[in-house]
Design an enzyme around this catalytic site. Structure first.
Site, PDB file in Angstrom:
ATOM      1  N   ASP A 102       0.844  -1.196   0.000  1.00 25.41           N
ATOM      2  CA  ASP A 102       0.000   0.000   0.000  1.00 25.41           C
ATOM      3  C   ASP A 102       0.877   1.243   0.000  1.00 25.41           C
ATOM      4  O   ASP A 102       1.813   1.353   0.795  1.00 25.41           O
ATOM      5  CB  ASP A 102      -0.903  -0.001   1.236  1.00 25.41           C
ATOM      6  CG  ASP A 102      -1.827   1.201   1.275  1.00 25.41           C
ATOM      7  OD1 ASP A 102      -2.857   1.172   0.581  1.00 25.41           O
ATOM      8  OD2 ASP A 102      -1.512   2.156   2.003  1.00 25.41           O
ATOM      9  N   ASP A 104       0.324   5.400   0.131  1.00 26.04           N
ATOM     10  CA  ASP A 104      -0.672   6.434   0.351  1.00 26.04           C
ATOM     11  C   ASP A 104      -0.058   7.807   0.163  1.00 26.04           C
ATOM     12  O   ASP A 104       1.111   8.036   0.486  1.00 26.04           O
ATOM     13  CB  ASP A 104      -1.257   6.317   1.762  1.00 26.04           C
ATOM     14  CG  ASP A 104      -2.527   7.116   1.935  1.00 26.04           C
ATOM     15  OD1 ASP A 104      -2.433   8.262   2.391  1.00 26.04           O
ATOM     16  OD2 ASP A 104      -3.599   6.600   1.587  1.00 26.04           O
ATOM     17  N   ASP A 230       3.270   0.672   4.245  1.00 25.47           N
ATOM     18  CA  ASP A 230       2.545   0.276   5.453  1.00 25.47           C
ATOM     19  C   ASP A 230       2.794  -1.218   5.664  1.00 25.47           C
ATOM     20  O   ASP A 230       2.218  -2.063   4.978  1.00 25.47           O
ATOM     21  CB  ASP A 230       1.055   0.567   5.276  1.00 25.47           C
ATOM     22  CG  ASP A 230       0.251   0.278   6.533  1.00 25.47           C
ATOM     23  OD1 ASP A 230       0.740  -0.470   7.416  1.00 25.47           O
ATOM     24  OD2 ASP A 230      -0.885   0.772   6.632  1.00 25.47           O
TER      25      ASP A 230
END
Length: 326
Positions: A102, A104, A230
């Site tokens: 992930d 972001d 993450d």
């Protein structure tokens, strides 16, 4: 011209539900070939929790469920199970999991985070109105392109250093997922194995070498920086994945595979609800950026705006959607 209007909060939610239902009636969902081994999950409208332990054997069965239930969010599991609908993870019979990463926007960009007091609608600083504040992070298309370049780097490292083929998915909001559809040894990696991969990507612990060197030694010499990821997303073998083609309930935009930064240009044009108008009642006052679109709002002063912008702001909790004109 068809107009849907509403006067109370439940009915305002119903406008969004009707729009989502209409979308899922014909949406092209990209589902795994082994969907009968996957757990599915939804987040209902008006709920912070998830309904998990769902199982479907065909796209038709899933579509019927989505049309009936009309969820805000829909997912399938990275894990594959003998009994995906079993009520707890221990009894599902884990058979392996895909590898997920992930990225972001808030890890790579300086986001402009706005805070509004919902009592007055005014923007606040510090601890003013601390008990009833909503935050809104402005994400630009330029920022998303920066994050996409990091996702591309991650995909390349997985290929070059591990021999793994990753795919880049735009989350539909403000980030990207790089997913590896795993089989064999890749699928059976445990939490510790996956943690070591994350550590290699984020903290390679090697000195810069020659620019032509293999791996991180060469990358560091070329000025390439390690990634920010993450860890919990990657090590969790029971993690949920967004379905490409589904709607992200935080934005109203679709989740989609991406292979070029140019696909992020004019991002709101990808909304399945574009081409219409929305009447909204602002809950805040100010000038806001919705990706690269500027919007001016004044609390309680109804305004008609492009539907894709109105739906985005409604899902962020900054306006009430009072009418949708198609």
């Amino acid at each position: 011209m068809a107009t849907t209007t509403s006067t109370s909060p439940p009915e305002r939610s119903e406008i969004l539900r009707r729009l989502f239902r209409g979308y899922y009636e014909t949406a092209k969902l990209e589902l795994p070939d082994d969907m009968e081994l996957r757990e599915f999950a939804i987040q209902p409208f008006g709920s912070e929790s998830y309904v998990r332990h769902l199982s479907f054997t065909s796209e038709q069965e899933l579509r019927g469920f989505l049309i009936e239930k009309v969820p805000l969010q829909v997912y399938f599991s990275a894990g594959k199970y003998q009994s995906p609908s079993a009520p707890d993870m221990e009894s599902k019979g884990w058979m392996g999991s895909d590898l997920m990463f992930d990225l972001d926007a808030d890890e790579f960009c300086e986001l402009n985070v706005r805070r509004f007091c919902m009592d007055t609608g005014e923007e606040v600083l510090g601890d003013e109105c601390a008990s009833n504040v909503i935050s809104y992070s402005e994400v630009t298309e330029e920022c998303l392109k920066q994050v996409y370049e990091k996702a591309t780097l991650l995909k390349d490292v997985l290929k070059d250093d591990f021999g793994l083929e990753g795919e880049i998915i735009f989350s539909g909001n403000r980030g990207f997922h790089v997913n590896v559809n795993c089989y064999g040894d890749c699928a059976l990696l445990d939490r510790e194995d996956r943690k070591k991969i994350v550590e290699y990507l984020t903290d390679p612990r090697v000195e810069p070498g020659s620019p032509s060197d293999f791996g991180w030694g060469g990358r560091l010499a070329r000025g390439v920086k390690p990634l920010k990821l993450d860890e919990q997303v990657t090590i969790d073998v029971h993690r949920l994945r967004r379905i490409p083609g589904s709607i992200n309930g935080k934005s109203g935009l679709p989740v989609f595979r991406i292979s070029s930064a140019s696909e992020l240009d004019n991002l709101l044009s990808r909304s399945p609800f574009k081409g219409s108008k929305a009447v909204v009642q602002p809950l805040v006052t100010g000038e806001l950026n919705v990706y690269n679109v500027r919007v001016t709002l004044k609390k309680d002063l109804k305004v008609t705006i492009n539907s894709e912008v109105g739906i985005y702001l409604a899902l962020k909790g900054l306006v009430r959607l009072t009418a949708y004109v198609k």
